[in-house]
Write a protein that holds these residues in place. Structure first.
Motif, short mmCIF file in Angstrom:
data_model
loop_
_atom_site.label_atom_id
_atom_site.label_comp_id
_atom_site.label_asym_id
_atom_site.label_seq_id
_atom_site.Cartn_x
_atom_site.Cartn_y
_atom_site.Cartn_z
N SER A 109 -0.27 -5.17 4.55
CA SER A 109 -1.15 -5.35 5.70
C SER A 109 -2.52 -4.78 5.36
O SER A 109 -2.69 -4.12 4.34
N HIS A 110 -3.48 -5.04 6.25
CA HIS A 110 -4.85 -4.55 6.02
C HIS A 110 -4.87 -3.02 5.82
O HIS A 110 -5.50 -2.53 4.88
N GLN A 111 -4.15 -2.29 6.66
CA GLN A 111 -4.14 -0.83 6.55
C GLN A 111 -3.52 -0.37 5.22
O GLN A 111 -4.01 0.56 4.58
N VAL A 112 -2.41 -1.02 4.85
CA VAL A 112 -1.74 -0.63 3.59
C VAL A 112 -2.64 -0.99 2.41
O VAL A 112 -2.76 -0.21 1.46
N ASN A 120 -5.76 -0.91 2.30
CA ASN A 120 -6.82 0.09 2.20
C ASN A 120 -6.37 1.32 1.41
O ASN A 120 -7.19 2.10 0.94
N LEU A 121 -5.05 1.52 1.32
CA LEU A 121 -4.53 2.70 0.63
C LEU A 121 -3.92 2.35 -0.73
O LEU A 121 -4.17 3.03 -1.73
N ALA A 138 3.44 -11.58 6.53
CA ALA A 138 2.76 -10.33 6.21
C ALA A 138 3.76 -9.20 6.18
O ALA A 138 4.88 -9.34 6.67
N LEU A 139 3.34 -8.07 5.62
CA LEU A 139 4.16 -6.86 5.56
C LEU A 139 5.58 -7.19 5.12
O LEU A 139 6.54 -6.81 5.77
N LYS A 178 2.91 7.48 17.00
CA LYS A 178 3.75 7.44 15.81
C LYS A 178 4.97 6.58 16.12
O LYS A 178 5.74 6.90 17.01
N GLY A 194 4.72 3.17 7.74
CA GLY A 194 3.65 2.20 7.44
C GLY A 194 3.95 0.77 7.84
O GLY A 194 3.29 -0.15 7.37
N GLU A 195 4.92 0.58 8.71
CA GLU A 195 5.29 -0.79 9.04
C GLU A 195 4.85 -1.26 10.42
O GLU A 195 4.76 -2.45 10.67
N GLY A 246 2.05 0.11 12.39
CA GLY A 246 0.60 0.15 12.65
C GLY A 246 0.18 0.98 13.86
O GLY A 246 -1.01 1.12 14.13
N THR A 258 -2.46 3.80 13.30
CA THR A 258 -3.71 3.46 12.59
C THR A 258 -4.89 4.30 13.07
O THR A 258 -5.12 4.43 14.28
N ALA A 297 -9.44 1.51 7.96
CA ALA A 297 -8.23 1.62 8.78
C ALA A 297 -7.05 1.93 7.87
O ALA A 297 -6.82 1.22 6.89
N VAL A 298 -6.33 2.99 8.19
CA VAL A 298 -5.15 3.36 7.40
C VAL A 298 -4.03 3.76 8.35
O VAL A 298 -4.27 4.16 9.49
N ASN A 299 -2.79 3.63 7.87
CA ASN A 299 -1.65 4.15 8.62
C ASN A 299 -1.65 5.66 8.42
O ASN A 299 -1.45 6.13 7.30
N GLY A 341 -3.83 1.38 17.76
CA GLY A 341 -3.76 0.86 16.39
C GLY A 341 -4.39 -0.52 16.28
O GLY A 341 -5.12 -0.82 15.33
N VAL A 398 -7.68 -1.17 13.88
CA VAL A 398 -7.64 -2.08 12.73
C VAL A 398 -8.63 -3.22 12.94
O VAL A 398 -9.31 -3.66 12.00
N ASP A 418 -12.20 -2.03 12.00
CA ASP A 418 -12.43 -2.03 10.56
C ASP A 418 -12.56 -3.47 10.04
O ASP A 418 -13.48 -3.80 9.29
N PHE A 419 -11.65 -4.31 10.47
CA PHE A 419 -11.61 -5.70 9.96
C PHE A 419 -12.89 -6.45 10.34
O PHE A 419 -13.47 -7.15 9.51
N SER A 441 -1.92 -8.19 11.31
CA SER A 441 -0.58 -8.49 10.79
C SER A 441 0.20 -7.22 10.43
O SER A 441 1.40 -7.28 10.24
N GLY A 442 -0.48 -6.08 10.38
CA GLY A 442 0.24 -4.84 10.11
C GLY A 442 0.50 -4.04 11.38
O GLY A 442 0.78 -2.84 11.32
N ASN A 443 0.36 -4.68 12.53
CA ASN A 443 0.54 -3.98 13.80
C ASN A 443 1.55 -4.73 14.66
O ASN A 443 1.37 -5.91 14.94
#
Lengths: 298, 155
Positions: free
Chosen positions: A102-105, A107-108, A191-192, B40, B45-46, B48, B51, B58-60, B107, B111, B114-115, B132-134
């Protein structure tokens, strides 16, 4: 999460020394997107965690005439996606990076971390092997060695890294003319997701005759390491590839892989999907080779 | 286990804290700094929900050790509004009804922030890629996408 000691070395030498000193008890922290979930689930229980993100010499993207593209091991997947150099010369790497997590992952997560974690399903591995990449490793004392990426993977989570060694760079040779590349990732979501099957193909065609002069076909998530399929490549090299040849190569790949049954897919399903995705990936690589520029380095 | 001292800036305020190496950023923000707007969910990390923006990315925050944030600039949902005015994304989420239970909302907004900053030219499918990560388990995605699109198009 279990307690551990934390180190944040400022230089490569310091990091290598720490790794050597705590051999077998230490884990390297880069992006952390694989390590930290492992710590959280207590699947990984290191006594020492060595964060290498404070080492500045590992985060760069350079296009060098002799070596091709050089990526520092700390380059993140979002840095790959937003790099103008990569967009211009190696768009496939952007395409692959966009298929990861994903976008957040992104980034890391780092390219070096994805390779050193050595998951059989790692998305960056098949395409980098297909591109004939090498990795540069450094040991305590500063001695460096390079290794074809294909030889870097030993098993799930196992690499050729010796005690105290750190992966510092990935070298990707220049793409020659009339060469097409493709990476297809089969997943149940968009995704993910971890690949059920990942297929990377590189195909080079001769001028005028359009005969195939080079193929590299690499499958992810279907063996203990990313797997190159010489049996399938042999079927295609030297030929003006027709649909029957592609079918035969895809079948050979399906027979060569050794997938497992897990929560994402059964062994049988994976084998069948290797056939399907190899066919599609080869077709895409051939079509890209045909439309790729004629000029450039031979 | 030895605690590490770290200095970080959260929502434009400087903090000096002492943490164990295993403390994650999300736990530091919630349990030590009381910033419970960062949720939390999965811890791996699944989902989001945790975030945050770390140095603009943007990070988890469950995938970052607190000690890694030494010297970092963090923005949580509490830091988006300024001078009593909501951030345009927050306002759009309210206006579009893009909030149901609210657990995923911080979150989603961070995100998207940032996007949108990194991608000035967006295609239709990019809005879905952005989030897509949220996960939103109320499944209110249509209105969330609508809210983000509204801000991107400057309405």
């Amino acid at each position: 999460m279990k307690d551990f000691e934390y180190h944040s070395p400022a230089t490569l030498e310091e990091a290598c020394q720490l790794l050597k000193k705590y051999d077998g008890q230490a884990k390297v922290l880069a992006g952390g997107t694989d390590l930290i979930p492992g710590l959280y689930r207590r699947e990984i229980v290191p006594e020492q965690v060595i964060n290498i993100k404070g080492i500045p010499s590992l985060n760069f993207i350079a296009n060098e005439e002799s070596k091709g593209l050089v990526l520092g091991s700390l380059v993140t997947f979002n840095e790959i996606i937003s790099s103008p150099i990569i967009e211009e010369h190696y768009p496939i790497l952007k395409e692959v990076a966009e298929k990861i997590a994903s976008h957040q992952v992104r980034n890391l997560a780092t390219i070096g971390g994805n390779l050193c974690n050595a998951a059989p399903s790692a998305d960056s591995a098949p395409i980098l092997i297909a591109l004939d990449s090498t990795v540069a490793l450094i040991e305590p004392g500063g001695k460096e060695r390079t290794l074809p990426l294909e030889k870097f993977f030993i098993g799930p989570g196992e690499t050729a890294l010796a005690p105290g060694e750190i992966l510092i760079q990935v070298h990707i040779p220049l793409l020659k003319p009339r060469t097409g590349v493709s990476y297809l990732k089969q997943t149940s979501r968009q995704a993910l997701e971890i690949a059920v099957v990942g297929v990377a193909a590189l195909v080079r065609l001769e001028k005028k005759t359009e005969k195939c002069s080079l193929v590299r076909l690499v499958i992810g998530a279907c063996a203990s390491t990313p797997l190159r399929i010489p049996a399938a490549e042999k079927i295609l090299v030297g030929k003006k590839i027709g649909s029957q040849d592609i079918e035969a190569a895809a079948k050979a790949a399906s027979e060569a892989v050794k997938p497992i049954t897990d929560v994402r897919a059964s062994k049988l399903y994976r084998k069948e999907m290797v056939r399907v995705q190899c066919k599609r990936s080869l077709e895409e690589a051939i079509s890209r080779a045909k439309s790729s520029p004629e000029t450039g380095m031979e | 286990m030895m605690k590490h001292r770290l200095n970080l800036r959260v929502n434009k305020q400087d903090f000096e804290v002492f943490v164990k190496p295993k403390t994650t950023l999300v736990d530091l923000l919630r349990d030590e700094l009381g910033l419970t707007g960062t949720n939390k969910g999965c811890g791996t990390g699944e989902c989001g929900a945790c975030t945050v923006l770390m140095n603009g990315n943007a990070v988890n925050s469950c995938l970052v050790l607190a000690v890694e944030a030494d010297g970092a600039e963090i923005t949580t949902i509490e830091g988006l509004a300024s001078e009593g005015r909501l951030d345009p994304l927050q306002q759009a989420f309210v206006d579009e009804g893009a909030i149901q239970c609210g657990f995923c909302t911080p979150g989603m907004i961070l995100v998207a922030k940032d996007f949108l900053e990194k991608n000035p030219q967006l295609r239709e499918e990019d809005y879905k890629t952005a989030i897509s990560g949220n996960l939103c388990r109320c499944t209110g995605y249509v209105k969330i996408v609508k809210a983000i699109k509204k801000v991107a198009e400057g309405e």
